[in-house]
Write a protein that holds these residues in place. Structure first.
Motif, mmCIF file in Angstrom:
data_model
loop_
_atom_site.group_PDB
_atom_site.id
_atom_site.type_symbol
_atom_site.label_atom_id
_atom_site.label_comp_id
_atom_site.label_asym_id
_atom_site.label_seq_id
_atom_site.Cartn_x
_atom_site.Cartn_y
_atom_site.Cartn_z
ATOM 1 N N UNK A 126 157.428 48.133 -0.612
ATOM 2 C CA UNK A 126 156.458 47.095 -0.981
ATOM 3 C C UNK A 126 156.737 45.849 -0.158
ATOM 4 N N UNK A 127 155.831 45.547 0.770
ATOM 5 C CA UNK A 127 155.917 44.312 1.558
ATOM 6 C C UNK A 127 155.203 43.206 0.800
ATOM 7 N N UNK A 128 155.929 42.139 0.481
ATOM 8 C CA UNK A 128 155.356 41.059 -0.323
ATOM 9 C C UNK A 128 155.284 39.788 0.506
ATOM 10 N N UNK A 129 154.066 39.288 0.719
ATOM 11 C CA UNK A 129 153.824 38.137 1.584
ATOM 12 C C UNK A 129 153.084 37.056 0.809
ATOM 13 N N UNK A 130 153.623 35.835 0.847
ATOM 14 C CA UNK A 130 153.027 34.704 0.124
ATOM 15 C C UNK A 130 152.522 33.702 1.154
ATOM 16 N N UNK A 171 165.625 40.563 -1.555
ATOM 17 C CA UNK A 171 164.953 41.856 -1.520
ATOM 18 C C UNK A 171 165.933 42.953 -1.115
ATOM 19 N N UNK A 172 165.436 44.119 -0.778
ATOM 20 C CA UNK A 172 166.283 45.256 -0.420
ATOM 21 C C UNK A 172 167.057 45.017 0.862
ATOM 22 N N UNK A 173 166.625 44.039 1.659
ATOM 23 C CA UNK A 173 167.257 43.766 2.947
ATOM 24 C C UNK A 173 168.143 42.522 2.914
ATOM 25 N N UNK A 174 168.266 41.908 1.733
ATOM 26 C CA UNK A 174 169.058 40.699 1.610
ATOM 27 C C UNK A 174 168.305 39.423 1.952
ATOM 28 N N UNK A 178 160.570 41.061 1.185
ATOM 29 C CA UNK A 178 159.901 39.769 1.320
ATOM 30 C C UNK A 178 159.611 39.530 2.803
ATOM 31 N N UNK A 179 158.350 39.293 3.138
ATOM 32 C CA UNK A 179 157.981 39.146 4.547
ATOM 33 C C UNK A 179 157.144 37.890 4.763
ATOM 34 N N UNK A 230 162.219 47.201 7.346
ATOM 35 C CA UNK A 230 163.081 46.103 7.792
ATOM 36 C C UNK A 230 163.383 46.184 9.284
ATOM 37 N N UNK A 231 163.341 47.384 9.833
ATOM 38 C CA UNK A 231 163.637 47.570 11.253
ATOM 39 C C UNK A 231 162.522 47.033 12.152
ATOM 40 N N UNK A 232 161.387 46.691 11.547
ATOM 41 C CA UNK A 232 160.214 46.336 12.357
ATOM 42 C C UNK A 232 159.697 44.918 12.086
#
Length: 391
Positions: free
Chosen positions: A54-58, A95-98, A354-355, A376-378
């Motif tokens: 889930x990519x979450x963008x605000x 998030x999952x990536x810190x 979180x993006x 996260x790699x992209x």
């Protein structure tokens, strides 16, 4: 007797239909409701396997001069509130990536003040967001718009380290949100724009994605809950109304990529206890992000066609409006992040990311290119992170 019962039934049916039509037009649902219903009732839900990301963008229509163009002290108070309070809130969540929650500040060209952008750039340099371009204009021309956007992009890049750069030309590029949602001169009375070839001008000046929608009025495109490419007709307004869906192993087309937030109906909120409220991914004090709303955003399953395991959620706000700041910087937004982490970041069924607006674009382009695995790699797949300046 049977005839009168039938006649009564037909009358009530016609009355209900008439009421529905009036309501649809009153609420400006007519541009999108048929397509939305067709997709909701006749399209099957995408099938996923394994972990759903889930990519979450605000994104924020960030306007410090809101209703107070001559009050610099009020502007400073508004910007300082975000500068001081956003990190305190965001540092509580990862998030999952810190990564902490990232806020994308779409700053209006017509409200530019160097001191405000210095503070936002410092905030972004610490990992709490990124800066993009917002614009309100009226009765504009293509040539003037081209000059305004090019100059503003250069100013943001040179003075504040904001905006990514094109990997080929080295020129600053940007994500865009149109003021008053009137992209491509789409207001029915021609207000708040004036440029029928706006998508072309945006592309020429370095815009790589538009994130204006969903909108609260008839400027909304007929397509909902999707990413797609729009082709500009320079002689007509609202060329983005339809387009070509973004899909795995596909390629860019047309003039502008349109990335929308979730839209539909809020199943938990009813007007008069009967009519469901329209969901337009807007967060403010009177539209708080409840768990049911968040679940609804996920259920809309916005994704690049063919890559259903990567879901994109783009919500928006007007963060510099005083009445909404307690909800955006306090307990209501913290409750949103708690729900996102508790339900959509277990590491197995879901992973939360979180993006920023730029990162969401990059990850979507990676999906389009057929990439898989960890989003996260992209985050920097095409456009690298700007080198924001500290104060």
């Amino acid at each position: 007797m049977t005839f009168y019962i039938l006649l009564t039934f037909v009358f009530l049916l016609l009355l209900a239909v008439s009421f529905a039509v009036v309501l649809i037009y009153k609420k400006d649902m007519h541009p999108w409701i048929l397509g939305y219903w067709r997709k909701a009732f006749f399209s099957s839900k995408p099938q996923t396997s394994g972990t759903t990301h889930v990519m979450f963008c605000f994104v924020d229509h960030y306007e410090p001069q809101w209703l107070n163009k001559d009050n610099i002290e009020l502007e400073r108070e508004r910007v300082d509130r975000w500068f001081n309070d956003y990190p305190k809130m965001a540092e509580k969540f990862t998030d999952a990536d810190g990564c902490h929650p990232k806020h994308s500040f779409f700053f209006p060209e017509e409200e530019y003040r160097e001191e405000h952008l210095n503070k936002l750039s410092d905030l972004c340099a610490r990992g709490f967001g990124e800066i993009e371009i917002h614009l309100h204009h009226e009765n504009d021309t293509s040539d003037n718009l081209r000059m305004v956007l090019s100059n503003f992009a250069q100013t943001l890049h040179e003075k504040h380290g904001a905006l990514a750069t094109d990997p080929v030309t080295g020129k600053p590029v940007y994500a865009f949100i149109h003021g008053n949602w009137a992209l491509d001169n789409s207001h029915p009375k021609g207000h708040w724009c004036g440029v029928n070839d706006e998508l072309i001008v945006l592309k020429e000046t370095g815009c790589y994605v538009d994130m204006t929608f969903p909108s609260p009025d008839s400027t909304q495109p007929s397509l909902t809950n999707c990413f797609y490419y729009a082709k500009d007709d320079p002689n007509k307004p609202k060329s983005y109304n339809t387009g070509k869906l973004m899909y795995k192993n596909g390629s860019a087309s047309g003039d502008m990529l349109i990335m929308q937030g979730p839209m539909g109906f809020n199943r938990e909120a009813f007007k008069f206890g009967i009519l469901p409220k329209i969901e337009r991914a807007d967060i403010r004090d009177n539209m708080r992000p409840s768990p049911a709303r968040i679940d609804n955003w996920v259920d809309k399953h916005i994704h690049v066609e063919g890559q259903p395991n990567w879901i994109f959620i783009k919500i928006h706000t007007h963060g510099a409006q005083d009445v909404d700041m307690p909800a955006l910087l306090g307990e209501p937004i913290e409750a949103m992040h708690r729900h996102l982490n508790e339900k959509y970041n277990d590491g197995e069924q879901y992973k939360l990311h979180y993006v920023s607006a730029r990162e969401m674009y990059n990850i979507a382009k990676a999906a389009e290119a057929g990439e898989q695995g960890e989003p996260n790699d992209y985050r920097d797949f095409i456009l690298k992170k700007p080198a924001f300046k500290r104060m």
